[in-house]
Motif scaffolding. Structure first.
Motif, short mmCIF file in Angstrom:
data_model
loop_
_atom_site.label_atom_id
_atom_site.label_comp_id
_atom_site.label_asym_id
_atom_site.label_seq_id
_atom_site.Cartn_x
_atom_site.Cartn_y
_atom_site.Cartn_z
N PHE A 1 -4.87 -14.64 5.91
CA PHE A 1 -5.89 -13.59 5.89
C PHE A 1 -6.94 -14.09 4.90
O PHE A 1 -6.73 -14.01 3.68
CB PHE A 1 -5.32 -12.25 5.43
CG PHE A 1 -4.27 -11.70 6.36
CD1 PHE A 1 -4.63 -11.13 7.57
CD2 PHE A 1 -2.92 -11.76 6.03
CE1 PHE A 1 -3.66 -10.61 8.44
CE2 PHE A 1 -1.96 -11.24 6.88
CZ PHE A 1 -2.33 -10.67 8.10
N HIS B 1 -5.76 -15.98 1.69
CA HIS B 1 -4.38 -15.61 1.40
C HIS B 1 -3.46 -16.01 2.57
O HIS B 1 -3.69 -15.59 3.70
CB HIS B 1 -4.29 -14.09 1.16
CG HIS B 1 -2.90 -13.62 0.90
ND1 HIS B 1 -2.17 -14.04 -0.18
CD2 HIS B 1 -2.09 -12.78 1.60
CE1 HIS B 1 -0.96 -13.47 -0.15
NE2 HIS B 1 -0.91 -12.70 0.92
N ALA C 1 -0.25 -15.40 4.18
CA ALA C 1 0.82 -14.38 4.16
C ALA C 1 2.13 -14.97 4.68
O ALA C 1 3.21 -14.62 4.20
CB ALA C 1 0.41 -13.19 5.01
N ASN D 1 9.05 -6.91 -1.11
CA ASN D 1 7.78 -6.35 -0.63
C ASN D 1 6.71 -7.44 -0.66
O ASN D 1 6.60 -8.17 -1.65
CB ASN D 1 7.31 -5.19 -1.52
CG ASN D 1 8.17 -3.95 -1.35
OD1 ASN D 1 8.56 -3.33 -2.31
ND2 ASN D 1 8.48 -3.61 -0.11
N GLY D 2 5.97 -7.54 0.43
CA GLY D 2 4.87 -8.50 0.47
C GLY D 2 5.31 -9.92 0.81
O GLY D 2 4.49 -10.84 0.83
N ALA D 3 6.59 -10.12 1.11
CA ALA D 3 7.09 -11.49 1.39
C ALA D 3 6.55 -12.04 2.71
O ALA D 3 6.50 -13.26 2.89
CB ALA D 3 8.62 -11.49 1.42
N GLY D 4 6.16 -11.14 3.61
CA GLY D 4 5.62 -11.61 4.89
C GLY D 4 6.47 -11.22 6.09
O GLY D 4 6.28 -11.73 7.20
N LYS D 5 7.39 -10.27 5.90
CA LYS D 5 8.31 -9.89 6.99
C LYS D 5 7.55 -9.23 8.15
O LYS D 5 7.69 -9.63 9.30
CB LYS D 5 9.40 -8.91 6.46
CG LYS D 5 10.19 -9.44 5.28
CD LYS D 5 11.27 -8.48 4.83
CE LYS D 5 10.75 -7.15 4.28
NZ LYS D 5 9.92 -7.28 3.06
N THR D 6 6.74 -8.21 7.81
CA THR D 6 6.02 -7.49 8.88
C THR D 6 5.06 -8.43 9.60
O THR D 6 4.96 -8.41 10.83
CB THR D 6 5.25 -6.29 8.27
OG1 THR D 6 6.21 -5.37 7.76
CG2 THR D 6 4.40 -5.58 9.31
N THR D 7 4.37 -9.27 8.84
CA THR D 7 3.42 -10.19 9.47
C THR D 7 4.15 -11.12 10.44
O THR D 7 3.68 -11.38 11.54
CB THR D 7 2.67 -11.00 8.38
OG1 THR D 7 2.10 -10.08 7.45
CG2 THR D 7 1.58 -11.85 8.97
N GLN E 1 7.54 -0.84 11.41
CA GLN E 1 7.95 -0.16 10.18
C GLN E 1 7.44 1.29 10.16
O GLN E 1 8.11 2.17 9.66
CB GLN E 1 7.38 -0.93 8.97
CG GLN E 1 7.91 -0.45 7.65
CD GLN E 1 7.47 -1.32 6.48
OE1 GLN E 1 6.72 -2.28 6.66
NE2 GLN E 1 7.92 -0.99 5.30
N GLU F 1 12.31 -2.87 8.90
CA GLU F 1 12.74 -1.94 7.85
C GLU F 1 13.13 -0.58 8.42
O GLU F 1 12.59 0.46 8.00
CB GLU F 1 11.65 -1.80 6.79
CG GLU F 1 11.24 -3.16 6.23
CD GLU F 1 11.05 -3.18 4.73
OE1 GLU F 1 11.58 -2.29 4.06
OE2 GLU F 1 10.38 -4.11 4.26
P1 ATP Z 1 6.69 -4.84 2.84
O1 ATP Z 1 8.17 -4.87 2.64
O2 ATP Z 1 5.95 -4.32 1.65
O3 ATP Z 1 6.27 -4.20 4.13
P2 ATP Z 1 6.34 -7.48 4.01
O4 ATP Z 1 7.36 -8.50 3.60
O5 ATP Z 1 6.50 -6.85 5.34
O6 ATP Z 1 6.23 -6.38 2.88
P3 ATP Z 1 3.70 -8.15 4.87
O7 ATP Z 1 3.32 -6.74 5.16
O8 ATP Z 1 3.92 -9.06 6.01
O9 ATP Z 1 4.95 -8.22 3.90
O10 ATP Z 1 2.55 -8.76 3.94
C1 ATP Z 1 2.58 -10.12 3.48
C2 ATP Z 1 1.34 -10.37 2.66
O11 ATP Z 1 0.20 -10.38 3.51
C3 ATP Z 1 1.08 -9.33 1.59
O12 ATP Z 1 0.55 -9.99 0.44
C4 ATP Z 1 0.04 -8.44 2.24
O13 ATP Z 1 -0.78 -7.84 1.26
C5 ATP Z 1 -0.75 -9.43 3.08
N1 ATP Z 1 -1.35 -8.81 4.27
C6 ATP Z 1 -0.67 -8.25 5.30
N2 ATP Z 1 -1.52 -7.80 6.24
C7 ATP Z 1 -2.77 -8.10 5.80
C8 ATP Z 1 -4.09 -7.90 6.33
N3 ATP Z 1 -4.29 -7.32 7.51
N4 ATP Z 1 -5.13 -8.34 5.58
C9 ATP Z 1 -4.95 -8.96 4.39
N5 ATP Z 1 -3.72 -9.18 3.84
C10 ATP Z 1 -2.66 -8.77 4.52
#
Ligand code: ATP
Length: 230
Positions: A13, A16, A18, A38-44, A79, A156
């Motif tokens: 992004f 950054h 992700a 949190n923020g590790a990148g699972k959802t992405t 999620q 999650e």
């Molecule tokens: P959580 O458990 O908090 O949901 P996660 O492991 O699912 O966390 P992601 O949601 O994949 O993590 O986010 C990974 C990183 O990418 C984070 O730093 C988040 O801020 C960033 N991120 C996710 N989506 C976007 C976006 N659309 N624009 C900018 N940054 C993003």
């Protein structure tokens, strides 16, 4: 047999990164935890696999699907799923089934089976707006299974639930894994260990640890706790 293979999956992004050069595979019939803070990148990662996000780089291959779109073989519970509170559970499942390409008849048959199998048969005629958090998650899982996917991805699914709801969904996942390959995103090590066979641990978008749950316990428990606690 490998069901899914991910090579060098990357999502940026702006500056950054992700998800960073992530490679892993999922064996058919296994339950695999995608573990990370949190923020590790699972959802992405899950959104790239489901087609909601376009990867910046990398590739995905899916079983013996060489033609067409492998994503039709994936069932995905996000999620934060969107429900339509004015619909009842049955209407919602039939609507979602038709969106995924089923005929109305086939969607109704599947919806009835799933409401029964997931323990919410009685709730099928009630408006979703009145469901508890646990019932909504069951309905969300039913929606993800409506088109009989080969891989069920749950992002999650227990994070927002109280201890009772959480236990019920974990027990349900143990039943589902008897018949379905599952990718289960969680930040809770105990849940991963309880339900899954394998773990893919990501840390700041990168693959940190991968292997069987028993290996994880034997070799890496301390690393996992340190990474999770950061
Ligand atoms: P959580 O458990 O908090 O949901 P996660 O492991 O699912 O966390 P992601 O949601 O994949 O993590 O986010 C990974 C990183 O990418 C984070 O730093 C988040 O801020 C960033 N991120 C996710 N989506 C976007 C976006 N659309 N624009 C900018 N940054 C993003």
């Amino acid at each position: 047999m490998k069901l899914l293979e991910v090579r060098s999956l990357t999502k940026s992004f702006g500056k950054h990164v992700a998800v960073n050069d992530l490679s892993f595979s999922i064996e058919k019939g296994h339950c695999v935890a995608l573990l990370g803070a949190n923020g590790a990148g699972k959802t992405t990662t899950l959104e790239m696999l489901s087609g909601l996000q376009q990867p910046t780089n990398g590739s995905v291959s899916f079983g013996d699907v060489h033609k067409g779109d492998y994503r039709e073989y994936i069932g995905y519970l996000p999620q934060h799923p969107v429900f339509f509170p004015w619909m009842n559970g049955m209407e919602y499942l039939v609507f979602m089934g038709e969106l995924s390409g089923l005929s109305k008849t086939k969607a109704s048959t599947r919806a009835n089976e799933l409401l029964e199998r997931l323990g919410i048969a009685d709730a099928g005629k009630r408006k979703v707006g009145g469901y508890s958090g646990g019932m909504k998650q069951r309905l969300g899982i039913a929606q993800a299974l409506i088109h009989e996917p080969k891989l069920l991805m749950l992002d999650e699914p227990v994070s927002a639930l109280d201890p009772v709801g959480r236990r019920e969904i974990l027990e349900l996942m143990k039943l589902l894994k008897e018949t379905t390959t599952i990718l289960f995103s969680t930040h809770i090590l105990h849940d991963a260990e309880e339900v899954c066979d394998d773990v893919i641990m990501i840390h700041k978008g990168k693959l940190a640890i991968t292997g069987s749950v028993s290996e994880l316990r034997r070799k890496h428990q301390e690393d996992v706790i340190i990474i999770s606690a950061e």
